[in-house]
Design a protein around this motif. Sequence first.
Motif, PDB file in Angstrom:
ATOM      1  N   LEU A  88     -53.703 -22.921  46.497  1.00 32.78           N
ATOM      2  CA  LEU A  88     -54.270 -24.128  47.189  1.00 32.78           C
ATOM      3  C   LEU A  88     -54.135 -23.690  48.719  1.00 32.78           C
ATOM      4  CD1 LEU A  88     -52.632 -27.027  45.198  1.00 32.78           C
ATOM      5  CD2 LEU A  88     -54.842 -26.045  45.028  1.00 32.78           C
ATOM      6  N   PHE A  89     -53.200 -24.412  49.483  1.00 32.80           N
ATOM      7  CA  PHE A  89     -53.358 -24.299  50.744  1.00 32.80           C
ATOM      8  C   PHE A  89     -52.190 -23.528  51.518  1.00 32.80           C
ATOM      9  CE2 PHE A  89     -55.032 -28.953  50.067  1.00 32.80           C
ATOM     10  CZ  PHE A  89     -56.315 -28.694  50.807  1.00 32.80           C
ATOM     11  N   ASP A  97     -63.669 -28.946  58.754  1.00 30.21           N
ATOM     12  CA  ASP A  97     -64.548 -30.102  58.576  1.00 30.21           C
ATOM     13  C   ASP A  97     -64.762 -30.685  57.282  1.00 30.21           C
ATOM     14  OD1 ASP A  97     -64.996 -30.042  61.710  1.00 30.21           O
ATOM     15  OD2 ASP A  97     -65.831 -28.251  61.051  1.00 30.21           O
ATOM     16  N   LEU A  98     -64.890 -29.686  56.465  1.00 28.91           N
ATOM     17  CA  LEU A  98     -65.595 -30.051  55.002  1.00 28.91           C
ATOM     18  C   LEU A  98     -64.650 -29.103  54.059  1.00 28.91           C
ATOM     19  CD1 LEU A  98     -67.174 -31.604  52.916  1.00 28.91           C
ATOM     20  CD2 LEU A  98     -68.752 -29.793  53.344  1.00 28.91           C
ATOM     21  N   ILE A  99     -63.728 -29.767  53.077  1.00 32.63           N
ATOM     22  CA  ILE A  99     -63.141 -28.899  52.025  1.00 32.63           C
ATOM     23  C   ILE A  99     -63.618 -29.111  50.621  1.00 32.63           C
ATOM     24  CG2 ILE A  99     -60.696 -28.735  50.945  1.00 32.63           C
ATOM     25  CD1 ILE A  99     -59.495 -29.029  53.690  1.00 32.63           C
ATOM     26  N   LEU A 100     -63.696 -28.509  49.773  1.00 36.32           N
ATOM     27  CA  LEU A 100     -64.371 -28.508  48.434  1.00 36.32           C
ATOM     28  C   LEU A 100     -63.531 -28.244  47.455  1.00 36.32           C
ATOM     29  CD1 LEU A 100     -67.854 -26.799  49.472  1.00 36.32           C
ATOM     30  CD2 LEU A 100     -67.296 -29.272  49.506  1.00 36.32           C
ATOM     31  N   PHE A 101     -63.159 -28.649  46.185  1.00 42.08           N
ATOM     32  CA  PHE A 101     -62.664 -28.119  45.063  1.00 42.08           C
ATOM     33  C   PHE A 101     -63.043 -28.630  43.752  1.00 42.08           C
ATOM     34  CE2 PHE A 101     -57.877 -27.903  43.306  1.00 42.08           C
ATOM     35  CZ  PHE A 101     -58.156 -26.623  43.027  1.00 42.08           C
ATOM     36  N   ASN A 102     -63.515 -27.718  42.897  1.00 37.23           N
ATOM     37  CA  ASN A 102     -63.849 -28.001  41.424  1.00 37.23           C
ATOM     38  C   ASN A 102     -62.327 -27.509  40.822  1.00 37.23           C
ATOM     39  OD1 ASN A 102     -64.465 -28.138  38.841  1.00 37.23           O
ATOM     40  ND2 ASN A 102     -66.265 -26.568  39.084  1.00 37.23           N
ATOM     41  N   PRO A 103     -61.637 -28.283  40.637  1.00 37.06           N
ATOM     42  CA  PRO A 103     -60.237 -27.817  40.132  1.00 37.06           C
ATOM     43  C   PRO A 103     -59.864 -27.810  38.449  1.00 37.06           C
ATOM     44  CG  PRO A 103     -60.261 -30.155  40.169  1.00 37.06           C
ATOM     45  CD  PRO A 103     -61.572 -29.560  40.708  1.00 37.06           C
ATOM     46  N   PRO A 104     -58.863 -27.077  38.161  1.00 35.80           N
ATOM     47  CA  PRO A 104     -58.764 -27.213  36.626  1.00 35.80           C
ATOM     48  C   PRO A 104     -58.430 -28.438  36.556  1.00 35.80           C
ATOM     49  CG  PRO A 104     -56.882 -26.275  37.886  1.00 35.80           C
ATOM     50  CD  PRO A 104     -57.943 -26.543  38.928  1.00 35.80           C
ATOM     51  N   TYR A 105     -58.936 -29.360  35.604  1.00 39.18           N
ATOM     52  CA  TYR A 105     -58.666 -30.844  35.407  1.00 39.18           C
ATOM     53  C   TYR A 105     -58.470 -31.011  33.820  1.00 39.18           C
ATOM     54  CZ  TYR A 105     -63.737 -30.807  34.161  1.00 39.18           C
ATOM     55  OH  TYR A 105     -64.750 -30.736  33.654  1.00 39.18           O
ATOM     56  N   LEU A 106     -58.406 -30.126  32.957  1.00 33.59           N
ATOM     57  CA  LEU A 106     -58.312 -30.528  31.498  1.00 33.59           C
ATOM     58  C   LEU A 106     -56.922 -30.710  31.231  1.00 33.59           C
ATOM     59  CD1 LEU A 106     -60.751 -27.872  29.943  1.00 33.59           C
ATOM     60  CD2 LEU A 106     -60.949 -30.129  29.938  1.00 33.59           C
ATOM     61  N   LEU A 118     -57.758 -16.591  33.615  1.00 34.67           N
ATOM     62  CA  LEU A 118     -58.908 -17.546  33.464  1.00 34.67           C
ATOM     63  C   LEU A 118     -58.285 -18.930  33.067  1.00 34.67           C
ATOM     64  CD1 LEU A 118     -62.018 -18.028  33.246  1.00 34.67           C
ATOM     65  CD2 LEU A 118     -61.748 -17.377  30.884  1.00 34.67           C
ATOM     66  N   ASN A 119     -56.999 -18.893  32.594  1.00 41.13           N
ATOM     67  CA  ASN A 119     -56.203 -19.981  32.267  1.00 41.13           C
ATOM     68  C   ASN A 119     -56.158 -20.995  33.651  1.00 41.13           C
ATOM     69  OD1 ASN A 119     -54.639 -21.807  30.460  1.00 41.13           O
ATOM     70  ND2 ASN A 119     -53.116 -21.657  32.037  1.00 41.13           N
ATOM     71  N   PHE A 120     -56.097 -20.505  34.824  1.00 42.38           N
ATOM     72  CA  PHE A 120     -56.088 -21.294  35.984  1.00 42.38           C
ATOM     73  C   PHE A 120     -57.465 -22.112  36.229  1.00 42.38           C
ATOM     74  CE2 PHE A 120     -52.685 -18.450  36.883  1.00 42.38           C
ATOM     75  CZ  PHE A 120     -51.783 -19.273  37.662  1.00 42.38           C
ATOM     76  N   ALA A 121     -58.563 -21.679  35.505  1.00 41.33           N
ATOM     77  CA  ALA A 121     -59.542 -22.566  35.622  1.00 41.33           C
ATOM     78  C   ALA A 121     -59.550 -23.890  34.967  1.00 41.33           C
ATOM     79  CB  ALA A 121     -60.754 -21.657  35.306  1.00 41.33           C
ATOM     80  N   PHE A 122     -58.888 -23.785  34.020  1.00 44.15           N
ATOM     81  CA  PHE A 122     -58.979 -24.937  33.000  1.00 44.15           C
ATOM     82  C   PHE A 122     -57.666 -25.721  33.110  1.00 44.15           C
ATOM     83  CE2 PHE A 122     -61.420 -21.610  31.015  1.00 44.15           C
ATOM     84  CZ  PHE A 122     -62.494 -22.015  30.909  1.00 44.15           C
ATOM     85  N   ASP A 123     -56.524 -25.145  33.023  1.00 40.85           N
ATOM     86  CA  ASP A 123     -55.313 -25.733  32.852  1.00 40.85           C
ATOM     87  C   ASP A 123     -54.883 -26.830  33.690  1.00 40.85           C
ATOM     88  OD1 ASP A 123     -52.601 -26.544  32.142  1.00 40.85           O
ATOM     89  OD2 ASP A 123     -52.070 -24.259  31.738  1.00 40.85           O
ATOM     90  N   GLY A 124     -55.016 -27.878  33.570  1.00 42.86           N
ATOM     91  CA  GLY A 124     -54.557 -29.244  34.549  1.00 42.86           C
ATOM     92  C   GLY A 124     -53.184 -29.831  34.216  1.00 42.86           C
ATOM     93  N   GLY A 125     -52.148 -29.038  33.207  1.00 48.27           N
ATOM     94  CA  GLY A 125     -51.277 -29.646  32.908  1.00 48.27           C
ATOM     95  C   GLY A 125     -51.194 -30.770  32.141  1.00 48.27           C
ATOM     96  N   GLU A 126     -50.123 -31.416  31.389  1.00 46.36           N
ATOM     97  CA  GLU A 126     -50.214 -32.482  30.516  1.00 46.36           C
ATOM     98  C   GLU A 126     -51.164 -33.402  30.669  1.00 46.36           C
ATOM     99  OE1 GLU A 126     -48.853 -32.593  27.546  1.00 46.36           O
ATOM    100  OE2 GLU A 126     -47.706 -30.541  27.674  1.00 46.36           O
ATOM    101  N   THR A 131     -52.650 -29.929  39.387  1.00 41.55           N
ATOM    102  CA  THR A 131     -53.324 -29.187  40.441  1.00 41.55           C
ATOM    103  C   THR A 131     -53.663 -29.981  41.469  1.00 41.55           C
ATOM    104  OG1 THR A 131     -53.427 -27.260  39.061  1.00 41.55           O
ATOM    105  CG2 THR A 131     -54.585 -27.186  41.278  1.00 41.55           C
ATOM    106  N   ILE A 132     -54.456 -31.046  40.661  1.00 38.32           N
ATOM    107  CA  ILE A 132     -55.445 -32.067  41.777  1.00 38.32           C
ATOM    108  C   ILE A 132     -54.371 -32.836  42.580  1.00 38.32           C
ATOM    109  CG2 ILE A 132     -56.513 -34.242  41.464  1.00 38.32           C
ATOM    110  CD1 ILE A 132     -57.604 -33.103  38.977  1.00 38.32           C
ATOM    111  N   CYS A 133     -53.162 -33.108  42.117  1.00 34.17           N
ATOM    112  CA  CYS A 133     -52.131 -33.940  42.804  1.00 34.17           C
ATOM    113  C   CYS A 133     -51.407 -33.040  43.862  1.00 34.17           C
ATOM    114  CB  CYS A 133     -50.773 -34.566  42.047  1.00 34.17           C
ATOM    115  SG  CYS A 133     -51.590 -36.002  40.944  1.00 34.17           S
ATOM    116  N   ARG A 134     -51.197 -31.719  43.645  1.00 35.21           N
ATOM    117  CA  ARG A 134     -50.856 -30.881  44.592  1.00 35.21           C
ATOM    118  C   ARG A 134     -51.782 -30.681  45.707  1.00 35.21           C
ATOM    119  NH1 ARG A 134     -49.446 -25.763  44.240  1.00 35.21           N
ATOM    120  NH2 ARG A 134     -50.645 -25.185  42.297  1.00 35.21           N
TER     121      ARG A 134
END
Length: 200
Positions: A88-89, A97-106, A118-126, A131-134
């Motif tokens: 992340l940061f 000025d512009l920040i973009l994120f297609n996060p792991p959300y599953l 590759l797990n980092f592309a998918f795994d959004g935890g329970e 990752t979205i909250c962080r």
Amino acid sequence: MTGRPPGRGRGAAPGDEVYEPAEDSRLLLAAALEEVTPEDRVLEIGCGSGIISRALLPRARRVVATDVNPAALGSLRGTGVDAVRADLFSGIRQRFDLILFNPPYLPTGEEEVLEGWLNFAFDGGETGRETICRFLEGLKDHLEPAGGRALLLLSSLCGPGEVEAKARAEGLAVEVVLRERYFFEELLVMRLNPAESFGE
Ligand SMILES: C[S@@+](CC[C@H](N)C(=O)[O-])C[C@H]1O[C@@H](n2cnc3c(N)ncnc32)[C@H](O)[C@@H]1O
């Protein structure tokens, strides 16, 4: 669905180490092309194949792309995009000025975790939102206070209402700028900016 993690519908073929662009990549790219201006310094978190950063490079002042997966950064070598390995940061001191994120959300249980990067592309935890909250917790400190904004790709699978509540709690104003329905989920792009720049 063949070649993708069961029931997931996101981009990966067997043996891949890097996320293969899919519907979510294309939706975020479409929103980003509408949003970007030639003055923007852009940060893409989680660049994967680099499809979004490469498309924005000729349309922005500067593009920095990060990924936690070292295999992802190779595709950006020599393109003019500044590629940085980061969680992340972490280690990123500038504002953008512009920040973009297609996060792991599953939403992902322990038994669903994939081996390798590759797990980092998918795994959004329970909940799908770990990752979205962080990301939301670090976002405001990396956006220009005046005019800074972010585009975050979300799925109906990860609770967009809860994400919106978290963003507001972090002092961000929220609006949905693009959405598309698929067989198994709805994808949407949330635009976020520091709430005070709206006078909230
Ligand atoms: C769904 S893929 C999106 C890839 C690309 N942006 C696209 O739209 O095709 C999510 C990407 O975020 C990266 N990622 C996951 N967690 C991360 C973190 N904590 N910090 C940086 N990148 C991360 C993954 O390695 C993966 O490349």
